[in-house]
Motif scaffolding. Structure first.
Motif, short mmCIF file in Angstrom:
data_model
loop_
_atom_site.label_atom_id
_atom_site.label_comp_id
_atom_site.label_asym_id
_atom_site.label_seq_id
_atom_site.Cartn_x
_atom_site.Cartn_y
_atom_site.Cartn_z
N MET A 183 0.84 -1.19 0.00
CA MET A 183 0.00 0.00 0.00
C MET A 183 0.88 1.24 0.00
N CYS A 184 0.62 2.21 -0.90
CA CYS A 184 1.41 3.42 -0.96
C CYS A 184 1.11 4.29 0.26
N VAL A 185 2.00 5.28 0.49
CA VAL A 185 1.87 6.12 1.69
C VAL A 185 0.54 6.85 1.72
N SER A 186 0.15 7.48 0.59
CA SER A 186 -1.09 8.26 0.57
C SER A 186 -2.31 7.37 0.83
N ALA A 187 -2.29 6.14 0.29
CA ALA A 187 -3.40 5.22 0.51
C ALA A 187 -3.48 4.82 1.98
N LEU A 226 -7.01 13.82 1.85
CA LEU A 226 -8.15 14.72 2.08
C LEU A 226 -8.93 14.95 0.79
N ARG A 227 -8.22 14.97 -0.33
CA ARG A 227 -8.91 15.13 -1.62
C ARG A 227 -9.81 13.92 -1.88
N ARG A 228 -9.31 12.73 -1.60
CA ARG A 228 -10.12 11.52 -1.78
C ARG A 228 -11.30 11.49 -0.81
N LEU A 229 -11.06 11.91 0.42
CA LEU A 229 -12.11 11.91 1.42
C LEU A 229 -13.20 12.93 1.09
N GLN A 280 -14.07 13.62 -1.99
CA GLN A 280 -14.83 12.94 -3.03
C GLN A 280 -15.77 11.89 -2.41
N ASP A 281 -15.35 11.29 -1.31
CA ASP A 281 -16.18 10.31 -0.61
C ASP A 281 -17.33 10.96 0.14
N GLY A 282 -17.25 12.28 0.32
CA GLY A 282 -18.28 12.98 1.07
C GLY A 282 -18.05 12.97 2.57
N LEU A 283 -16.83 12.63 3.00
CA LEU A 283 -16.54 12.55 4.43
C LEU A 283 -15.93 13.83 4.99
N VAL A 284 -15.34 14.65 4.14
CA VAL A 284 -14.80 15.93 4.59
C VAL A 284 -15.32 17.03 3.67
N GLU A 285 -15.21 18.27 4.15
CA GLU A 285 -15.73 19.41 3.40
C GLU A 285 -14.89 20.64 3.70
N PRO A 286 -14.93 21.66 2.83
CA PRO A 286 -14.19 22.90 3.12
C PRO A 286 -14.73 23.57 4.37
N GLY A 287 -13.83 24.06 5.19
CA GLY A 287 -14.21 24.78 6.41
C GLY A 287 -13.69 26.20 6.37
N ALA A 288 -13.73 26.88 7.49
CA ALA A 288 -13.27 28.27 7.55
C ALA A 288 -11.78 28.36 7.28
N ARG A 289 -11.04 27.33 7.73
CA ARG A 289 -9.57 27.31 7.55
C ARG A 289 -9.18 25.93 7.05
#
Length: 212
Positions: free
Chosen positions: A1-5, A46-49, A51-60
């Motif tokens: 498994m690669c580091v990012s994965a 975070l980019r993948r997450l 796309q998964d709908g698990l994270v979103e842009p915040g204030a910072r």
């Protein structure tokens, strides 16, 4: 498994488990320190997450996606329609091998410890995936899997509610029977009612917990 994965898998697990709660900020520098890596794998994760709908842009920067009753309604309203479609297609297109897999998945559910919420959720997921697969439409399967991924941020399963497990087993048994009989209308109706009941329980749970 690669580091990012690997970083992606660890952050995802922390979101699902609640170690990173809804609304938690995901600052790249802080996250890199937390997971013992550089900022690049964190950024890719975070980019993948997102796309998964698990994270979103915040204030910072990014943050763990927050929860809401409105989102529950949106997820289940779409899923009710798609599950009914999947059941209808399964009844129309199933093979004998599909029936073997469906019955085996249902048998696993019946053998599951009804006090183990995680095991109940897992065997339930496998049963639904067997129904999806029996419809032989890869696009629908992908869509349902992506939609289902949004529910991992609501980790408590509806199946632990009093009486729900026994009812779900009965509904699944009826669904297998309808698919076996190639009764597409009945299969769609059973699936629709099954998911509508799950939606109502989920909304009750959200109200009790104030969507923590």
């Amino acid at each position: 498994m690669c580091v990012s994965a690997g970083v992606y898998a660890r952050i995802r697990e922390d979101i699902v488990s609640g170690a990173l709660p809804p609304g938690a900020p995901l600052v790249e520098v802080t996250m890199a320190q937390r997971y013992g890596t550089s900022r690049t794998p964190v950024r890719e994760a975070l980019r993948r997450l997102e796309q998964d709908g698990l994270v979103e842009p915040g204030a910072r920067g990014m943050r763990v996606r927050t929860r809401s009753v409105e989102e529950i309604l949106e997820i289940y309203d779409v899923r009710i329609t798609l599950e009914a479609t999947a059941a209808r297609w399964a009844a129309d297109r199933r093979t004998e091998l599909d029936l073997v897999r469906l019955r085996r998945a249902h048998d696993f559910m019946e053998q599951t410890d009804a006090t183990d919420g995680a095991a109940m959720a897992e065997t339930n997921r496998r049963f639904h995936e067997a129904v999806w697969a029996a419809g032989h439409n890869a696009t629908l399967v992908d869509t349902l899997r992506n939609l289902n991924a949004h529910l991992v941020r609501y980790p408590a399963t509806t199946l632990t509610r009093a009486g729900r497990w026994a009812t779900a087993l009965q509904e699944h048994a009826r669904l297998v029977e309808a698919i076996t009989d190639r009764d597409a209308a009945a299969a769609a109706k059973i699936a629709e009612e099954h998911m509508a009941a799950a939606r109502e329980i989920r909304l009750q749970m959200a109200g009790e917990d104030d969507v923590r």
